[in-house]
Design an enzyme around this catalytic site. Structure first.
Site, short mmCIF file in Angstrom:
data_model
loop_
_atom_site.label_atom_id
_atom_site.label_comp_id
_atom_site.label_asym_id
_atom_site.label_seq_id
_atom_site.Cartn_x
_atom_site.Cartn_y
_atom_site.Cartn_z
N HIS A 1 20.35 9.84 -99.06
CA HIS A 1 19.72 8.73 -99.77
C HIS A 1 20.69 7.79 -100.46
CE1 HIS A 1 15.48 10.20 -99.54
NE2 HIS A 1 16.07 11.37 -99.47
N LYS B 1 12.91 -0.84 -112.19
CA LYS B 1 13.61 0.20 -111.43
C LYS B 1 14.56 0.87 -112.40
CE LYS B 1 15.12 -3.13 -108.61
NZ LYS B 1 14.88 -2.65 -107.25
N ARG B 2 15.19 1.98 -111.97
CA ARG B 2 16.18 2.58 -112.84
C ARG B 2 17.26 1.56 -113.20
NH1 ARG B 2 15.86 8.21 -113.92
NH2 ARG B 2 17.81 7.84 -114.99
N LYS C 1 22.27 -2.15 -109.33
CA LYS C 1 20.99 -2.83 -109.16
C LYS C 1 20.98 -4.20 -109.86
CE LYS C 1 18.48 1.59 -108.90
NZ LYS C 1 17.71 1.57 -107.63
N THR D 1 12.31 1.10 -102.57
CA THR D 1 10.91 1.30 -102.17
C THR D 1 9.99 0.46 -103.07
OG1 THR D 1 11.02 3.33 -103.46
CG2 THR D 1 11.02 3.56 -101.07
N LYS E 1 6.42 -1.99 -102.42
CA LYS E 1 5.16 -2.00 -103.19
C LYS E 1 4.81 -3.43 -103.59
CE LYS E 1 6.63 2.49 -104.75
NZ LYS E 1 7.41 3.24 -105.78
N1 9L8 Z 1 18.88 4.66 -104.49
C1 9L8 Z 1 18.05 5.21 -103.44
C2 9L8 Z 1 16.99 4.21 -103.02
O1 9L8 Z 1 17.60 3.07 -102.46
C3 9L8 Z 1 16.06 4.82 -102.02
O2 9L8 Z 1 15.00 3.93 -101.75
C4 9L8 Z 1 15.48 6.11 -102.55
C5 9L8 Z 1 14.61 6.82 -101.53
O3 9L8 Z 1 15.30 6.96 -100.33
O4 9L8 Z 1 16.51 6.99 -102.91
C6 9L8 Z 1 17.35 6.46 -103.95
C7 9L8 Z 1 18.33 7.54 -104.31
N2 9L8 Z 1 18.20 8.39 -105.30
C8 9L8 Z 1 19.27 9.19 -105.28
C9 9L8 Z 1 19.53 10.25 -106.20
C10 9L8 Z 1 20.76 10.87 -106.22
C11 9L8 Z 1 21.01 11.90 -107.13
C12 9L8 Z 1 20.04 12.29 -108.04
C13 9L8 Z 1 20.31 13.32 -108.93
C14 9L8 Z 1 21.53 13.93 -108.92
C15 9L8 Z 1 22.51 13.54 -108.02
C16 9L8 Z 1 22.25 12.53 -107.13
C17 9L8 Z 1 18.80 11.65 -108.01
C18 9L8 Z 1 18.56 10.64 -107.10
N3 9L8 Z 1 20.03 8.84 -104.29
N4 9L8 Z 1 19.46 7.81 -103.68
#
Ligand code: 9L8
Length: 837
Positions: free
Chosen positions: A386, A577-578, A583, A685, A689
């Site tokens: 991701h 968003k976060r 971003k 995502t 929406k």
């Molecule tokens: N930033 C992406 C986003 O572009 C994408 O739409 C979404 C679903 O595919 O994933 C997001 C994303 N979240 C994380 C993520 C990485 C981590 C975590 C906790 C610890 C370590 C790494 C939580 C989330 N990567 N990509």
């Protein structure tokens, strides 16, 4: 479930759950009378009167009664789904994820069960609205952002597409923190979402499994000369299953989300008690239960904490033991057909420790030979990546693994040794290649590269948008792509149209369905028929009316939460968003400051009055993200307090952005800001929406934006900024001051920022922000994209001032959103990865 009736099967008269003996399943399914109204009504009355036993029927009690009654309506279909899947030998997919960002359940469950109307009717007798009761539900915030919400959308689509998919996750006691804003700063508060109980879950103690930690390994040779490994003197934790029903849309299927809670094992307590260490035993109990206490609030950044690894192993081990136990129950000890009937999808590397754990279970517990076990593992594991951000790539120190999971580390070494043989064979004599591709990263602190472990073991590796997958195969995973090209594939993300259109936007739903029927809810591609209506005067007028009402609802939310007045006559420009530097919420704020300066200087010719909304949480340890929140709040404070700005510009920072907030935000948005530095946002995502709900996108060529642009066409999308190759190229010689000097607008903004205008009482607090923008090593290249953004925003203003043009563009966006239904995405997983039906 080929013979599933369209309407969910229900019993005519439902005995109180757990009080009377239930009739045989066959008899139940025969009774499919359309008695939903009676059944739900009766259940609700009984829940209220007897089960909850409240003195006064307040709204919380009524919500509980309603939720429990709705769950009751699901129980028969839940059991039948399980039974039929077994009978039909349907391939099973386990979706392993540390995050499931479910949000609220009531409204969505009613929609999928097609009980919303019945429910409204029955509540009339109690003089309370469904909306009021829905508000009572706490969000299940078991996720950070996009990755967790994607898992939730996927569950909805899997059930709707009639797939036998189980979500496996953790039942965190504390979900994503609640965000308060105090003096403009983010303050985190614990989210005790389970305090009042969770009506949707069912505790299933018969599925308990034990998970081992620490201890050491020993080997022995049996009488036949076979070597066995023992993992002994471990500290054991019990994993208790809590099941949550996942109803498909109108098809009677009810899948399961199984969430594990950590509890102390009796054995563990006993040992301590026998030695008389009462307090030690209680302390140990606490330690065990720590594992599932809290969700780590980091989005796209790993922090390397030991407790996090414990969570990952706990989830992986419990889920795999559960799968193997079910297999043995049905098929006995022959695992050769296991991959034909099972796939395991890893939601990023967070559960990648499942790879060596499945090897351990097969080799040590079920006594398979290594090669047979590896054949099974490597034919059922699939991995989704991701993110490309280096700070998000998980690497667990060998030292930590050696201590916590010694047997698992041994197995990782063995996997690595065998796999490096293959690498050596492919690149003979290339020692650098071996070091580069090794699962073990050497150095002062040797570590396990979890992404490499996942790739080596998986038969499928996918990215989440076309650009992202391309960057993976040519960059981060290039060597692996060369070695095993066939493993790699793209599955562009999607969102569920049930929650993100049909449920959250009932007005637009009614309008669309009045012209197209409601087939679009499960076949979103049908929305393309809206294109033909995009210049129909009546339809356009109604489309505008819907948007206007949705903007009123959003304005009300902003008023309540931010105490800022948003006028629905103005353009609603939204970025939620976060909070993360990539971003670029900061770029958005710079543009707002620029508009403010235009107003102050009297340069309002052609300006479009607008309300800008920013929302999102910052990881508690991410100082820069928190400072950006503070800046947004300070700028908002100055602008909203300035009467000169009032007719033109308002800015609000929405506290505690979450799934429920988005359900009001996306229907009421005109302009969706998707402005990440190209190449950094894997997919996004939220962008989808907004598009579904008729917002126009202001976006860079990043993630799924590119595919959205492809679908809707350049005329209906506000594109700006450098593309990914240009960003990469510029990095070598980036001189932000040149961009600042060349832009009157940006130099004005920087001067005002540096003057301390937004932090009069707090000198220098924004110095780190100024420094970041002016740094030649700013990875996010704000200054480089500012002018392009400003010009695109001028185009936005011009388009908005022509209501017919804007409405047509808006309709084209909804019409083109069909490809971003998670049903499409899941159909892709089904056909190209899971090979299930
Ligand atoms: N930033 C992406 C986003 O572009 C994408 O739409 C979404 C679903 O595919 O994933 C997001 C994303 N979240 C994380 C993520 C990485 C981590 C975590 C906790 C610890 C370590 C790494 C939580 C989330 N990567 N990509």
């Amino acid at each position: 479930m080929t013979d599933t009736p369209k309407t969910p099967t229900r019993r005519a008269k439902k005995p109180a759950a757990g009080r009377q003996k239930k009739p045989a399943v066959a008899a139940e399914t025969a009774q499919t009378a359309a008695m939903s109204h009676d059944s739900l009504t009766a259940a609700f009355a009984r829940q209220l009167r007897y089960d909850l036993c409240w003195d006064d029927q307040n709204e919380e009690a009524m919500f509980d009664a309603l939720a429990l009654s709705v769950k009751e309506q699901l129980l028969d279909n839940w059991r039948n789904t399980r039974k039929q899947d077994l009978q039909q030998g349907k391939k099973h997919v386990a979706y392993l994820s540390l995050e499931f960002l479910m949000g609220r359940t009531l409204g969505n469950a009613l929609l999928n069960m097609q009980l919303t109307q019945e429910c409204r009717q029955l509540l009339q007798e109690y003089a309370v609205s469904l909306e009021t009761l829905e508000q009572q539900e706490h969000d299940a915030g078991l996720g950070n952002g996009g990755l967790g919400r994607l898992a939730a959308c996927f569950l909805d689509s899997c059930a709707t597409l009639d797939l036998n998919v189980t979500g496996y996750g953790i039942r965190y006691e504390y979900g994503m923190f609640l965000q308060k804003i105090v003096d403009g700063y983010q303050v985190e508060q614990p989210d005790r979402w389970l305090r009042d109980g969770n009506p949707w879950e069912v505790r299933v103690p018969q599925h308990n499994v034990t998970v081992q930690f620490f201890g050491h390994t020993q080997s022995y040779v049996d009488s036949k000369g076979r070597r066995h490994m023992l993992w002994c003197d471990t500290q054991d934790v019990m994993a208790v299953a809590y099941d949550v029903p996942i109803p498909g849309y109108g098809n009677g299927r009810v899948n399961t989300l199984r969430l594990w809670k950590a509890e102390a094992t009796n054995e563990f307590d006993l040992a301590e008690f026998n030695q008389g260490d009462y307090t030690e035993a209680v302390a140990a109990k606490n330690q065990a239960e720590q594992i599932t206490m809290v969700l780590y609030p980091n989005d796209s950044s790993e922090n390397g904490k030991e407790l996090r690894l414990r969570q990952q192993y706990f989830l992986s081990s419990a889920s795999l033991q559960d799968l193997l136990r079910q297999w043995v129950q049905q098929h006995g000890m022959d695992f050769s057909e296991f991959p034909r009937y099972n796939a395991i999808q890893l939601n990023d590397t967070h559960p990648a420790i499942a790879v060596p754990e499945l090897m351990r279970l097969l080799v040590d517990v079920y006594e398979l030979e290594w090669d047979a076990a590896w054949h099974i593992v490597s034919n059922c594991m699939a991995y989704t990546n991701h993110t490309l951000l280096p700070e998000a790539l998980e690497r667990w120190p060998v030292r930590m693994l050696a201590h916590m999971l010694p047997r698992i580390l041994d197995i990782i070494y063995e996997i690595n040794a065998r796999y490096l043989d293959e690498v050596a064979h492919r690149w003979p004599g290339d020692v650098a290649k071996l070091r580069q591709m090794s699962i073990i990263e050497e150095g002062d602190e040797p570590a396990v590269r979890m992404a490499y472990l996942a790739i080596v073991a998986s038969y499928s590796v996918n990215g989440v948008a076309a650009l992202h997958t391309q960057l993976l195969t040519t960059g981060l995973f290039r060597d692996f792509h060369e070695l095993w090209p066939a493993k790699f594939n793209n599955r562009t993300n999607g969102v569920t149209p049930r929650r993100w259109l049909a449920y959250c936007n009932p007005r637009l739903t009614a309008l669309i369905s009045s012209r197209l029927g409601d087939g679009w809810i499960t076949e979103l591609g049908r929305l393309s028929a809206l294109n033909a209506l995009s210049t129909d005067a009546d339809f356009c007028r109604e489309w505008r009316q819907v948007k206007q009402l949705n903007k009123q609802a959003l304005a009300q939310l902003v008023q309540e939460r931010c105490h800022v007045e948003f006028s629905p006559e103005m353009l609603f420009d939204v970025q939620v968003k976060r909070i993360h530097e990539y971003k670029r919420q900061l770029l958005n704020i710079l543009h707002v400051i620029h508009l403010y300066q235009r107003i102050l200087s009297g340069d309002t010719h052609g300006m479009q009055p607008r309300c800008v909304l920013i929302g999102g949480k910052a990881a508690p340890g991410y100082a820069m993200a928190k400072l950006i929140i503070k800046l947004a709040n300070n700028v908002a404070h100055m602008i909203n307090g300035d009467s000169r700005a009032k007719p033109w510009l308002r800015l609000a920072f929405l506290p505690d952005y979450n799934v429920s907030a988005m359900e009001t935000i996306c229907p009421g948005t005109d302009l969706s800001e998707q402005i990440s530095t190209a190449g950094k946002e894997a997919s996004g995502t939220g962008n989808m929406k907004f598009m579904m709900n008729g917002a126009l996108t202001l976006g860079t060529l990043d993630g799924a934006n590119i595919e959205m642009l492809e679908e809707v066409g350049e005329d209906n999308f506000f594109l700006f900024g450098l593309n990914a190759p240009a960003v990469d190229e510029l990095r070598m010689h980036y001189r932000p001051w040149e961009y600042i000097a060349a832009s009157e607008a940006l130099s004005g903004v920087m001067s005002l920022l540096k003057s301390g205008y937004f932090n009069l009482q707090e000198p220098d607090i924004f110095a780190p922000i100024v420094a970041a923008i002016e740094s030649p090593s700013d990875p996010w290249m704000l200054a480089a994209d500012f002018e392009s953004l400003r010009l695109a925003q001028l185009e936005v203003a011009k388009a908005y001032q022509d209501p017919q043009r804007w409405t047509t563009m808006s309709i084209h966006n909804t019409a083109a959103s069909g490809r971003f239904s998670s049903d499409e995405t899941i159909a892709g997983y089904r056909d190209h990865i899971w090979h299930c039906r």
